[in-house]
Design a protein around this motif. Structure first.
Motif, PDB file in Angstrom:
ATOM      1  N   TRP A 104       0.816  -1.104   0.149  1.00 45.84           N
ATOM      2  CA  TRP A 104       0.001   0.004   0.064  1.00 45.84           C
ATOM      3  C   TRP A 104       0.947   1.225   0.042  1.00 45.84           C
ATOM      4  N   VAL A 105       1.924   1.186   0.748  1.00 39.42           N
ATOM      5  CA  VAL A 105       3.097   2.414   0.895  1.00 39.42           C
ATOM      6  C   VAL A 105       3.629   2.547  -0.608  1.00 39.42           C
ATOM      7  N   VAL A 106       3.748   1.495  -1.276  1.00 33.11           N
ATOM      8  CA  VAL A 106       4.495   1.602  -2.760  1.00 33.11           C
ATOM      9  C   VAL A 106       3.309   2.463  -3.557  1.00 33.11           C
ATOM     10  N   GLY A 107       2.171   2.113  -3.448  1.00 37.27           N
ATOM     11  CA  GLY A 107       1.174   2.884  -4.527  1.00 37.27           C
ATOM     12  C   GLY A 107       1.080   4.267  -4.069  1.00 37.27           C
ATOM     13  N   ASP A 108       0.774   4.576  -2.649  1.00 34.95           N
ATOM     14  CA  ASP A 108       1.117   5.902  -2.216  1.00 34.95           C
ATOM     15  C   ASP A 108       2.217   6.718  -2.376  1.00 34.95           C
ATOM     16  N   PHE A 109       3.269   6.045  -2.447  1.00 35.81           N
ATOM     17  CA  PHE A 109       4.566   6.675  -2.776  1.00 35.81           C
ATOM     18  C   PHE A 109       4.700   7.028  -4.328  1.00 35.81           C
ATOM     19  N   LYS A 110       4.171   6.079  -5.212  1.00 31.79           N
ATOM     20  CA  LYS A 110       4.378   6.420  -6.434  1.00 31.79           C
ATOM     21  C   LYS A 110       3.601   7.495  -7.054  1.00 31.79           C
ATOM     22  N   ARG A 111       2.367   7.563  -6.404  1.00 31.86           N
ATOM     23  CA  ARG A 111       1.396   8.708  -6.933  1.00 31.86           C
ATOM     24  C   ARG A 111       1.992   9.980  -6.170  1.00 31.86           C
ATOM     25  N   ARG A 112       2.863  10.049  -5.250  1.00 31.17           N
ATOM     26  CA  ARG A 112       3.456  11.405  -4.992  1.00 31.17           C
ATOM     27  C   ARG A 112       4.770  11.684  -5.643  1.00 31.17           C
ATOM     28  N   HIS A 113       5.482  10.589  -6.046  1.00 26.31           N
ATOM     29  CA  HIS A 113       6.662  10.787  -6.765  1.00 26.31           C
ATOM     30  C   HIS A 113       6.717   9.947  -8.321  1.00 26.31           C
ATOM     31  N   PRO A 114       5.911  10.560  -9.257  1.00 31.09           N
ATOM     32  CA  PRO A 114       5.697   9.829 -10.301  1.00 31.09           C
ATOM     33  C   PRO A 114       6.996   9.420 -11.036  1.00 31.09           C
ATOM     34  N   GLU A 115       8.152  10.056 -10.903  1.00 34.73           N
ATOM     35  CA  GLU A 115       9.291   9.873 -11.513  1.00 34.73           C
ATOM     36  C   GLU A 115       9.967   8.460 -11.219  1.00 34.73           C
ATOM     37  N   VAL A 116       9.347   7.850 -10.020  1.00 37.35           N
ATOM     38  CA  VAL A 116      10.063   6.712  -9.598  1.00 37.35           C
ATOM     39  C   VAL A 116       9.527   5.246 -10.380  1.00 37.35           C
ATOM     40  N   TYR A 117      10.446   4.434 -10.744  1.00 38.15           N
ATOM     41  CA  TYR A 117      10.216   3.444 -11.448  1.00 38.15           C
ATOM     42  C   TYR A 117      10.576   2.064 -10.701  1.00 38.15           C
ATOM     43  N   SER A 118      11.469   2.132  -9.888  1.00 41.14           N
ATOM     44  CA  SER A 118      11.915   0.841  -9.177  1.00 41.14           C
ATOM     45  C   SER A 118      12.547   1.229  -7.746  1.00 41.14           C
ATOM     46  N   VAL A 119      12.867   0.484  -6.726  1.00 40.72           N
ATOM     47  CA  VAL A 119      13.356   0.871  -5.583  1.00 40.72           C
ATOM     48  C   VAL A 119      14.744   1.300  -5.795  1.00 40.72           C
ATOM     49  N   ALA A 120      15.292   1.290  -6.795  1.00 37.11           N
ATOM     50  CA  ALA A 120      16.830   2.088  -7.136  1.00 37.11           C
ATOM     51  C   ALA A 120      16.406   3.325  -7.125  1.00 37.11           C
ATOM     52  N   ASP A 121      15.136   3.774  -7.758  1.00 39.75           N
ATOM     53  CA  ASP A 121      14.879   5.483  -7.518  1.00 39.75           C
ATOM     54  C   ASP A 121      14.485   5.763  -6.227  1.00 39.75           C
ATOM     55  N   VAL A 122      14.000   4.943  -5.460  1.00 38.04           N
ATOM     56  CA  VAL A 122      13.733   5.266  -4.053  1.00 38.04           C
ATOM     57  C   VAL A 122      15.162   5.586  -3.325  1.00 38.04           C
ATOM     58  N   GLY A 123      16.125   4.515  -3.557  1.00 38.12           N
ATOM     59  CA  GLY A 123      17.419   4.934  -3.181  1.00 38.12           C
ATOM     60  C   GLY A 123      18.071   5.980  -3.548  1.00 38.12           C
ATOM     61  N   TYR A 124      17.850   6.488  -4.516  1.00 39.52           N
ATOM     62  CA  TYR A 124      18.570   7.685  -5.107  1.00 39.52           C
ATOM     63  C   TYR A 124      17.862   8.890  -4.357  1.00 39.52           C
ATOM     64  N   MET A 125      16.685   8.937  -4.176  1.00 38.78           N
ATOM     65  CA  MET A 125      15.739   9.917  -3.565  1.00 38.78           C
ATOM     66  C   MET A 125      16.291  10.361  -2.105  1.00 38.78           C
ATOM     67  N   TRP A 126      16.701   9.105  -1.425  1.00 39.11           N
ATOM     68  CA  TRP A 126      17.154   9.117  -0.023  1.00 39.11           C
ATOM     69  C   TRP A 126      18.469   9.289   0.109  1.00 39.11           C
ATOM     70  N   PHE A 127      19.290   8.498  -0.748  1.00 35.33           N
ATOM     71  CA  PHE A 127      20.981   8.718  -0.437  1.00 35.33           C
ATOM     72  C   PHE A 127      21.607   9.094  -1.679  1.00 35.33           C
ATOM     73  N   GLY A 128      20.871   9.785  -2.701  1.00 39.57           N
ATOM     74  CA  GLY A 128      21.888  10.103  -3.626  1.00 39.57           C
ATOM     75  C   GLY A 128      22.159   9.080  -4.635  1.00 39.57           C
ATOM     76  N   PRO A 129      23.314   9.183  -5.526  1.00 39.99           N
ATOM     77  CA  PRO A 129      23.857   8.081  -6.377  1.00 39.99           C
ATOM     78  C   PRO A 129      24.279   6.738  -5.667  1.00 39.99           C
ATOM     79  N   ILE A 130      24.850   7.045  -4.600  1.00 39.83           N
ATOM     80  CA  ILE A 130      25.181   5.753  -4.012  1.00 39.83           C
ATOM     81  C   ILE A 130      24.067   4.751  -3.622  1.00 39.83           C
ATOM     82  N   GLY A 131      23.143   5.587  -3.210  1.00 34.24           N
ATOM     83  CA  GLY A 131      22.047   4.830  -2.882  1.00 34.24           C
ATOM     84  C   GLY A 131      21.275   4.153  -3.989  1.00 34.24           C
ATOM     85  N   ARG A 132      21.100   4.841  -5.083  1.00 35.45           N
ATOM     86  CA  ARG A 132      20.505   4.225  -6.346  1.00 35.45           C
ATOM     87  C   ARG A 132      21.240   2.934  -6.647  1.00 35.45           C
TER      88      ARG A 132
END
Length: 438
Positions: A104-132
């Motif tokens: 459910w969190v995934v769906g809400d997160f995707k609606r708020r952040h339309p540029e996200v395609y995978s958890v790698a993009d979430v890692g980038y949002m939180w921790f930058g290139p290393i997180g991705r």
């Protein structure tokens, strides 16, 4: 393609009108006269390429079911014997609830952040290139590991149906070729059509086994003559290692969250994500409980893993024959998604991502090939079905499906500390009127 675009555009306009989940916009007439879609992930989607925003909510729901049910249900009866029926069912419900909340969190997160395609993009949002890179590597390895276990399950089915007619390595190679062909289908809405028949085929196969073990005198692995003891475990007494392996397999049975970002990204109307999720999870837990408990009740200690082997040689061959398309589609989906992640990562921001150019097809087919070959190597190196599922669950599923989605709680605590008048460790502030940082 023109009709597909019209349907997608209509959904996007509804998203815009509702001011929720707008992750694409109508760009205007293209040179070919067809209205293009400007998507936050895929860029310009037009007539001269695949429509990556054409997955309806029912198609999304069946894909959600398939990314979870495919392998997990085959291991559940054996885990109930290890843990005992009562702890096993309780753990199953708890793990289902935890994973469903994460989904459910995934769906809400995707609606708020339309540029996200995978958890790698979430890692980038939180921790930058290393997180991705770190999150992307974990995601990719997890998905490829599931491909490996899927290829292994297909080889088990082919062995059962043919009475081990050829070397198992040959069957794994056959599974690789079949997976590569179907995983190369470019969009999830087309794969969803395969998934419908696969899910109902798997349910039919499980019913064959369930009825078989219920009406037969004894399960296939029980002594052929004389008395036999089911040894049903109401409360199991497993060793710590056996218990953890069983729990890991249950976690794997609900491990859909890493794939759900990509499913949401291809939905026509991402606002309907949670509707798809509720339908998928309700169907899935009902199936797990009904099949898992029934097969274990009639098989006891002689339950097989995968469960399709519990009802004897003949019914095993029938069940695997019916379930084979479902096993293939599981492998196809789990190969398709990491391949598309590689593909999007390589071509994002270029016209080649959504146009049928030579570069487009070289990158796409190359990505699919890399994934299935790596899955093949893993399936050949670790040819133990339940063991491989346990490894996947223990190494990846807890982090990707549960821990990652609870990060929001950590952020909330951090933000509460930053607020003026917010909470502090061992503090005296009034906590009866907490202020949220909106």
């Amino acid at each position: 393609m023109q009709a597909d675009n019209a349907s997608t555009i209509d959904s996007i306009r509804k998203e815009k009108d509702g001011n929720d989940g707008l992750d694409a916009r109508v760009r205007g007439p293209s040179p070919t006269g067809v209205v293009d879609i400007e998507d936050a992930v895929f860029g310009a989607i037009g007539e001269d390429g695949p429509n990556y925003r054409n997955l309806g909510w029912t198609g999304a729901s069946i894909v959600m079911v398939k990314v979870q049910v495919g392998l997990g249900v085959l291991s559940i009866p054996a885990t109930l014997h290890t843990l005992g029926i009562v702890p096993g069912v309780i753990l199953m419900l708890v793990i289902c609830a935890m994973n469903s909340w994460s989904d459910w969190v995934v769906g809400d997160f995707k609606r708020r952040h339309p540029e996200v395609y995978s958890v790698a993009d979430v890692g980038y949002m939180w921790f930058g290139p290393i997180g991705r890179e770190i999150f992307g590597a974990i995601y990719w390895i997890f998905m490829v590991a599931v491909v490996g276990s899927s290829l292994l399950s297909i080889s088990i089915a082919l062995n059962a149906m043919s009475m081990h007619a050829v070397c198992t390595a040959v069957f794994v190679a056959v599974a690789l070729v079949i997976t590569f062909i179907f995983a190369s289908i470019q969009t999830l809405d087309k794969i969803a059509w395969l998934t419908w028949s696969a899910v109902f085929g798997l349910v039919a196969a499980l019913l064959v086994v369930t009825i078989g073990v219920a009406v037969q005198d004894r399960p296939a692995d029980a002594p052929p003559t004389g008395p036999w003891e089911k040894d049903l475990q109401i409360f199991g007494k497993p060793s710590f290692l056996a218990a953890m392996s069983a729990v890991a397999q249950l976690v794997t049975a609900f491990a859909g969250a890493p794939a759900f970002f990509s499913i949401a990204a291809e939905m026509r109307d991402v606002r309907l994500f949670n509707r798809s999720l509720l339908c998928a999870q309700t169907f899935m837990i009902s199936l797990y409980l009904a099949i898992g408990v029934t097969v274990y009740y009639y098989s006891g200690q002689y339950v097989a893993s995968p469960a399709l082997g519990s009802a004897g040689v003949l019914l095993k061959r029938v069940a695997y024959g019916i379930a084979l398309p479902a096993l293939i589609v599981t492998s196809v989906i789990y190969a398709h998604l990491p391949a598309k992640w590689m593909f999007v990562r390589a071509l994002q921001g270029t016209a080649d991502l959504t146009k049928n150019t030579v570069k487009h097809w070289v990158y796409w087919l190359g990505s699919v090939f890399i994934v299935v070959v790596c899955g093949y190597i893993l399936a050949s190196a670790v040819p133990v079905f339940s063991g491989l599922l346990g490894i996947i669950g223990s190494l990846f599923c807890a982090f990707l499906c549960i821990t990652l989605m609870t990060w929001g709680s950590v952020i909330e605590i951090r933000d509460a500390y930053k607020l003026n008048g917010g909470q502090t460790p061992f503090g005296c502030a009034d906590n009866s009127n907490s202020v949220k940082n909106e």
